[in-house]
Structure formats: C-alpha cells, structure tokens
Design a protein around this motif. Structure first.
Motif, PDB file in Angstrom:
ATOM      1  N   ILE A  33      50.633  38.181  48.189  1.00  0.00           N
ATOM      2  CA  ILE A  33      50.895  37.446  46.941  1.00  0.00           C
ATOM      3  C   ILE A  33      49.880  36.329  46.739  1.00  0.00           C
ATOM      4  O   ILE A  33      49.339  36.150  45.641  1.00  0.00           O
ATOM      5  N   VAL A  34      49.604  35.566  47.810  1.00  0.00           N
ATOM      6  CA  VAL A  34      48.630  34.474  47.712  1.00  0.00           C
ATOM      7  C   VAL A  34      47.252  35.012  47.349  1.00  0.00           C
ATOM      8  O   VAL A  34      46.547  34.442  46.505  1.00  0.00           O
ATOM      9  N   SER A  35      46.845  36.108  47.976  1.00  0.00           N
ATOM     10  CA  SER A  35      45.523  36.669  47.700  1.00  0.00           C
ATOM     11  C   SER A  35      45.431  37.180  46.264  1.00  0.00           C
ATOM     12  O   SER A  35      44.406  37.010  45.598  1.00  0.00           O
ATOM     13  N   ILE A  36      46.511  37.790  45.764  1.00  0.00           N
ATOM     14  CA  ILE A  36      46.503  38.288  44.382  1.00  0.00           C
ATOM     15  C   ILE A  36      46.368  37.132  43.392  1.00  0.00           C
ATOM     16  O   ILE A  36      45.541  37.178  42.468  1.00  0.00           O
ATOM     17  N   ILE A  37      47.181  36.088  43.594  1.00  0.00           N
ATOM     18  CA  ILE A  37      47.142  34.945  42.680  1.00  0.00           C
ATOM     19  C   ILE A  37      45.763  34.289  42.692  1.00  0.00           C
ATOM     20  O   ILE A  37      45.183  34.010  41.635  1.00  0.00           O
ATOM     21  N   THR A  38      45.226  34.055  43.888  1.00  0.00           N
ATOM     22  CA  THR A  38      43.918  33.399  44.002  1.00  0.00           C
ATOM     23  C   THR A  38      42.820  34.242  43.365  1.00  0.00           C
ATOM     24  O   THR A  38      41.983  33.742  42.606  1.00  0.00           O
ATOM     25  N   PHE A  39      42.813  35.532  43.650  1.00  0.00           N
ATOM     26  CA  PHE A  39      41.756  36.414  43.144  1.00  0.00           C
ATOM     27  C   PHE A  39      41.780  36.493  41.621  1.00  0.00           C
ATOM     28  O   PHE A  39      40.735  36.367  40.971  1.00  0.00           O
ATOM     29  N   MET A  42      40.709  33.179  39.861  1.00  0.00           N
ATOM     30  CA  MET A  42      39.263  32.972  39.903  1.00  0.00           C
ATOM     31  C   MET A  42      38.534  33.899  38.942  1.00  0.00           C
ATOM     32  O   MET A  42      37.567  33.513  38.285  1.00  0.00           O
ATOM     33  N   ASN A  43      38.984  35.141  38.837  1.00  0.00           N
ATOM     34  CA  ASN A  43      38.275  36.112  38.018  1.00  0.00           C
ATOM     35  C   ASN A  43      38.623  36.029  36.541  1.00  0.00           C
ATOM     36  O   ASN A  43      37.812  36.419  35.698  1.00  0.00           O
ATOM     37  N   LEU A  44      39.827  35.516  36.234  1.00  0.00           N
ATOM     38  CA  LEU A  44      40.241  35.449  34.841  1.00  0.00           C
ATOM     39  C   LEU A  44      40.079  34.064  34.229  1.00  0.00           C
ATOM     40  O   LEU A  44      40.257  33.897  33.033  1.00  0.00           O
ATOM     41  N   ALA A  45      39.731  33.070  35.055  1.00  0.00           N
ATOM     42  CA  ALA A  45      39.510  31.717  34.540  1.00  0.00           C
ATOM     43  C   ALA A  45      38.237  31.687  33.700  1.00  0.00           C
ATOM     44  O   ALA A  45      37.350  32.539  33.858  1.00  0.00           O
ATOM     45  N   PRO A  46      38.134  30.720  32.769  1.00  0.00           N
ATOM     46  CA  PRO A  46      36.914  30.603  31.950  1.00  0.00           C
ATOM     47  C   PRO A  46      35.672  30.501  32.832  1.00  0.00           C
ATOM     48  O   PRO A  46      35.612  29.689  33.742  1.00  0.00           O
ATOM     49  N   GLY A  47      34.696  31.324  32.563  1.00  0.00           N
ATOM     50  CA  GLY A  47      33.476  31.356  33.377  1.00  0.00           C
ATOM     51  C   GLY A  47      33.570  32.448  34.402  1.00  0.00           C
ATOM     52  O   GLY A  47      32.818  33.419  34.366  1.00  0.00           O
ATOM     53  N   ARG A  62      20.422  39.699  35.208  1.00  0.00           N
ATOM     54  CA  ARG A  62      21.858  39.651  34.942  1.00  0.00           C
ATOM     55  C   ARG A  62      22.536  40.953  35.374  1.00  0.00           C
ATOM     56  O   ARG A  62      23.636  40.937  35.939  1.00  0.00           O
ATOM     57  N   ALA A  63      21.891  42.068  35.089  1.00  0.00           N
ATOM     58  CA  ALA A  63      22.455  43.362  35.478  1.00  0.00           C
ATOM     59  C   ALA A  63      22.546  43.480  36.996  1.00  0.00           C
ATOM     60  O   ALA A  63      23.531  44.008  37.534  1.00  0.00           O
ATOM     61  N   ALA A  64      21.504  42.972  37.699  1.00  0.00           N
ATOM     62  CA  ALA A  64      21.508  43.034  39.165  1.00  0.00           C
ATOM     63  C   ALA A  64      22.608  42.163  39.754  1.00  0.00           C
ATOM     64  O   ALA A  64      23.296  42.559  40.705  1.00  0.00           O
ATOM     65  N   ILE A  65      22.776  40.958  39.176  1.00  0.00           N
ATOM     66  CA  ILE A  65      23.818  40.055  39.672  1.00  0.00           C
ATOM     67  C   ILE A  65      25.208  40.636  39.393  1.00  0.00           C
ATOM     68  O   ILE A  65      26.103  40.581  40.251  1.00  0.00           O
ATOM     69  N   ALA A  66      25.377  41.206  38.197  1.00  0.00           N
ATOM     70  CA  ALA A  66      26.662  41.818  37.854  1.00  0.00           C
ATOM     71  C   ALA A  66      26.982  42.972  38.805  1.00  0.00           C
ATOM     72  O   ALA A  66      28.128  43.151  39.221  1.00  0.00           O
ATOM     73  N   GLU A  67      25.945  43.752  39.162  1.00  0.00           N
ATOM     74  CA  GLU A  67      26.151  44.853  40.101  1.00  0.00           C
ATOM     75  C   GLU A  67      26.503  44.333  41.484  1.00  0.00           C
ATOM     76  O   GLU A  67      27.380  44.878  42.166  1.00  0.00           O
ATOM     77  N   GLN A  68      25.836  43.257  41.910  1.00  0.00           N
ATOM     78  CA  GLN A  68      26.096  42.669  43.231  1.00  0.00           C
ATOM     79  C   GLN A  68      27.527  42.127  43.322  1.00  0.00           C
ATOM     80  O   GLN A  68      28.207  42.298  44.335  1.00  0.00           O
ATOM     81  N   LEU A  69      27.995  41.464  42.261  1.00  0.00           N
ATOM     82  CA  LEU A  69      29.333  40.877  42.263  1.00  0.00           C
ATOM     83  C   LEU A  69      30.411  41.878  41.870  1.00  0.00           C
ATOM     84  O   LEU A  69      31.599  41.541  41.925  1.00  0.00           O
ATOM     85  N   GLY A  70      30.011  43.072  41.465  1.00  0.00           N
ATOM     86  CA  GLY A  70      30.987  44.074  41.059  1.00  0.00           C
ATOM     87  C   GLY A  70      31.630  43.777  39.720  1.00  0.00           C
ATOM     88  O   GLY A  70      32.752  44.222  39.453  1.00  0.00           O
ATOM     89  N   LEU A  71      30.928  43.016  38.866  1.00  0.00           N
ATOM     90  CA  LEU A  71      31.513  42.607  37.587  1.00  0.00           C
ATOM     91  C   LEU A  71      31.594  43.745  36.579  1.00  0.00           C
ATOM     92  O   LEU A  71      32.200  43.587  35.514  1.00  0.00           O
ATOM     93  N   ASN A  72      30.960  44.864  36.890  1.00  0.00           N
ATOM     94  CA  ASN A  72      31.024  46.005  35.985  1.00  0.00           C
ATOM     95  C   ASN A  72      32.343  46.759  36.113  1.00  0.00           C
ATOM     96  O   ASN A  72      32.653  47.607  35.271  1.00  0.00           O
ATOM     97  N   GLU A  73      33.107  46.436  37.159  1.00  0.00           N
ATOM     98  CA  GLU A  73      34.384  47.101  37.394  1.00  0.00           C
ATOM     99  C   GLU A  73      35.534  46.235  36.879  1.00  0.00           C
ATOM    100  O   GLU A  73      35.423  45.016  36.803  1.00  0.00           O
ATOM    101  N   PRO A  74      36.656  46.840  36.529  1.00  0.00           N
ATOM    102  CA  PRO A  74      37.841  46.052  36.138  1.00  0.00           C
ATOM    103  C   PRO A  74      38.289  45.162  37.294  1.00  0.00           C
ATOM    104  O   PRO A  74      38.059  45.467  38.463  1.00  0.00           O
ATOM    105  N   VAL A  75      38.975  44.073  36.952  1.00  0.00           N
ATOM    106  CA  VAL A  75      39.368  43.104  37.967  1.00  0.00           C
ATOM    107  C   VAL A  75      40.320  43.724  38.986  1.00  0.00           C
ATOM    108  O   VAL A  75      40.283  43.376  40.178  1.00  0.00           O
ATOM    109  N   ILE A  76      41.149  44.666  38.571  1.00  0.00           N
ATOM    110  CA  ILE A  76      42.078  45.310  39.508  1.00  0.00           C
ATOM    111  C   ILE A  76      41.311  46.134  40.532  1.00  0.00           C
ATOM    112  O   ILE A  76      41.642  46.145  41.729  1.00  0.00           O
ATOM    113  N   VAL A  77      40.281  46.809  40.076  1.00  0.00           N
ATOM    114  CA  VAL A  77      39.454  47.602  40.997  1.00  0.00           C
ATOM    115  C   VAL A  77      38.721  46.688  41.964  1.00  0.00           C
ATOM    116  O   VAL A  77      38.611  46.990  43.167  1.00  0.00           O
ATOM    117  N   ARG A  78      38.241  45.552  41.478  1.00  0.00           N
ATOM    118  CA  ARG A  78      37.537  44.609  42.355  1.00  0.00           C
ATOM    119  C   ARG A  78      38.478  44.052  43.417  1.00  0.00           C
ATOM    120  O   ARG A  78      38.096  43.876  44.577  1.00  0.00           O
TER     121      ARG A  78
END
Length: 326
Positions: A33-39, A42-47, A62-78
């Motif tokens: 529960i703690v990990s879900i709330i924290t994650f 962080m991912n849904l907060a502004p920025g 930007r594309a490389a950074i997005a790929e590195q952080l996995g930002l191209n995937e939905p937050v649930i998948v991440r």
C-alpha cells in the motif's frame, strides 16, 4: 505432567507460528500500500518524472530520457515493472548519481541508525528516571518542573531549536561543530553528535516521561505495593524493584510508536546539521527529483518501522503475561 507440558509447549509454538505468519502477510500488504501511494503520487503530481527533462533538451534527448524513465508506458505498467524488480532486490538506479538505489541507502543507513539508536537509548534511560522522579514527587516542584520541560520539548519546533543551538553552541560559544560527523576520534564524533541527538530526543523524551509517570502512579497504588511496604521493605526497594519493574511494561509498548517519530524527525535534524543519513538523503532525492531514490528510501523506511514494531510486540507479550500479542 511431562506430556501435558509438552503439548502445552507445542500449542504455544503453533499459536506463535500462526501469529508470525499473520503479521508477515499484514506487513507485506502494508508495504504494498505504501509503495502504491508513493509511486502514484510521484508520477501523477504536477511535473512528475518528466520534470527531469531540461527545458533546452532536443526532441531526440527528450525521447531518450522518456525511454530511460519508462514514461512512454502507462503509470500502472511502470509500477508493475518497478514492483517486480523490487521483489528481486533491485530498487532501481539513482537518476542523479547512476548508482544502484540500494547502495546509496546502505551508505547512509549506518549514520541514521547510529543517530536514532543513541537517541532512543538516552530517551528511554533519562525518560524513565525523570518519570519516576515526577511520579514520586507528585504535584511538588520537581513534578511541575519536569512537566513544564516536557511541554516545552513537545511544543518548540525542532528546526527552530536546532538553529538556536547552532547559534549558541557553535557560533557564540564555539563548543560544538555546526555540521558534519567528526573525524575518527571518539571525542570529535561525540561533539558532532551532541546537538543532533539532543534535538531529536526532544520529540521522544517527553512521551517516555509522561508514560512512565502515569504508569508509576497507577502501580504504586496497587495492593502488592502496599503489601511490600507493610512487610518492612525499604522505600527504594519498593519503588525500583517492585513498582518500576511493573511500570516499565507499558513504556515498552510506546517504543514502537517512537521509532517512526525518530525517523521522521531525522529528516529535519540531519538536514539542519548536515548529518549524512537517510533523512538528508531523501531530502536531496526530492529536491533533485530522483524518483527511484525516493521510492527506495520510502520502502526501506517502511520495512524498518514494520520490523521494529513487530519486535516490540513480541517483547511486550513476553514481559506481560496478561497480554498475548499472538
């Protein structure tokens, strides 16, 4: 008799095993529960993690950074990917330093453990002594003075008190260093730790004092204390052997509550005094938007709190035969 004793022992071990299994699964659910709330915060907060990107970055960067952080995937998948890695002991890589998150945590954990452990020991020893003095001098000047000090300790903000200590003992008197952990000598380490421990103790010491006082006042009015006095036992023996022994049982239970408070207070104390512990680490990670490190520290601290409370429950159930945590 031997068979009955054996069956009784086996029964207690079975009940204890059931309790351990139950608490283990409860702990897993709480960590999840703690990990879900924290994650998700962080991912849904502004920025969010996308704020790691520089404003002047090119489209390719930007594309490389997005790929590195996995930002191209939905937050649930991440989150699923992070959870599977965490279950395998991999908390990810620090975005700011490139080190594994677990390595950075292990570098800082000994400093926080040292600070909080010494603070807890001092708080328990001093708090019990002051609580006994307060109880045995109820409504006298000693009791009023100790209660006043407890109220001040709980009321004054830690960051303000820390700054005042630095101005007094480091700037004006130049007795203690304002930051750092000191060199290899024991004296320098003690000087560096003095102010952080005192400030951190202000959040735990008053609670132990009050619990000890109230518990002592309850115990000294019980029948077995009157019996001990009627048998001619010395007052010190009655207070410290009979009364205090029983009064300390509730004090043990409060330690589990104080440990999260210590870890929370360490964030402020370590930041103000430049103490290189996990409290300062999570502040640095938050300021640098190192989301992998924030997640790692949060989960690690959650596990520490759960384990410490579990140990306290076991000790409490063993000290008080009337209470069975299992």
């Amino acid at each position: 008799m031997k068979h009955s004793l054996s069956f009784s022992t086996i029964g207690e071990m079975t009940i204890m095993g059931q309790f351990l299994v139950k608490r283990f699964f409860q702990s897993l659910v709480l960590i999840l529960i703690v990990s879900i709330i924290t994650f998700f915060i962080m991912n849904l907060a502004p920025g969010g993690p996308s704020s790691m990107m520089r404003m002047d970055a090119t489209a390719e960067e930007r594309a490389a950074i997005a790929e590195q952080l996995g930002l191209n995937e939905p937050v649930i998948v991440r989150y699923k990917d992070w959870l599977l890695s965490a279950l395998g002991g991999d908390l990810g890589t620090s975005l700011s330093s490139g080190q594994p998150v677990i390595e950075r945590i292990m570098e800082r954990f000994p400093y926080t453990f040292q600070l909080t452990a010494i603070t807890l020991i001092i708080s328990v020893v001093v708090g019990v002594v002051l609580g006994v003095i307060s109880a045995m001098n109820r409504n006298k000047w000693q009791d009023n003075l100790i209660n006043f000090g407890s109220v001040v300790g709980l009321s004054v903000p830690s960051f303000w008190m820390a700054i005042m200590f630095i101005l007094l003992f480091s700037v004006e008197l130049q007795w203690l260093p304002s930051s750092g952990v000191g060199d290899s000598s024991l004296v320098d380490k003690a000087k560096s730790m003095a102010m952080p421990v005192i400030i951190l103790a202000t959040s735990t010491l008053p609670t132990i004092v009050r619990f000890t006082r109230s518990s002592m006042l309850e115990v000294i009015n019980q029948n077995f204390i009157r019996t001990a006095r009627s048998k001619g036992a010395r007052e010190k023996t009655v207070v410290y052997f009979h009364a205090l022994k029983n009064a300390l049982i509730p004090v043990v239970s409060i330690i589990g509550v104080l440990i999260p408070r210590l870890l929370g207070g360490a964030v402020i104390v370590e930041t103000v005094f430049g103490w290189p512990g996990m409290g300062r680490l999570i502040v640095e990670a938050s300021q640098g938007r190192d989301y992998n490190l924030v997640m790692g520290v949060t989960v690690f601290v959650t596990v520490l709190v759960i384990v410490s409370n579990f140990i306290v429950d076991i000790i409490y159930s063993k000290l008080d035969p009337r209470v069975k945590a299992y």
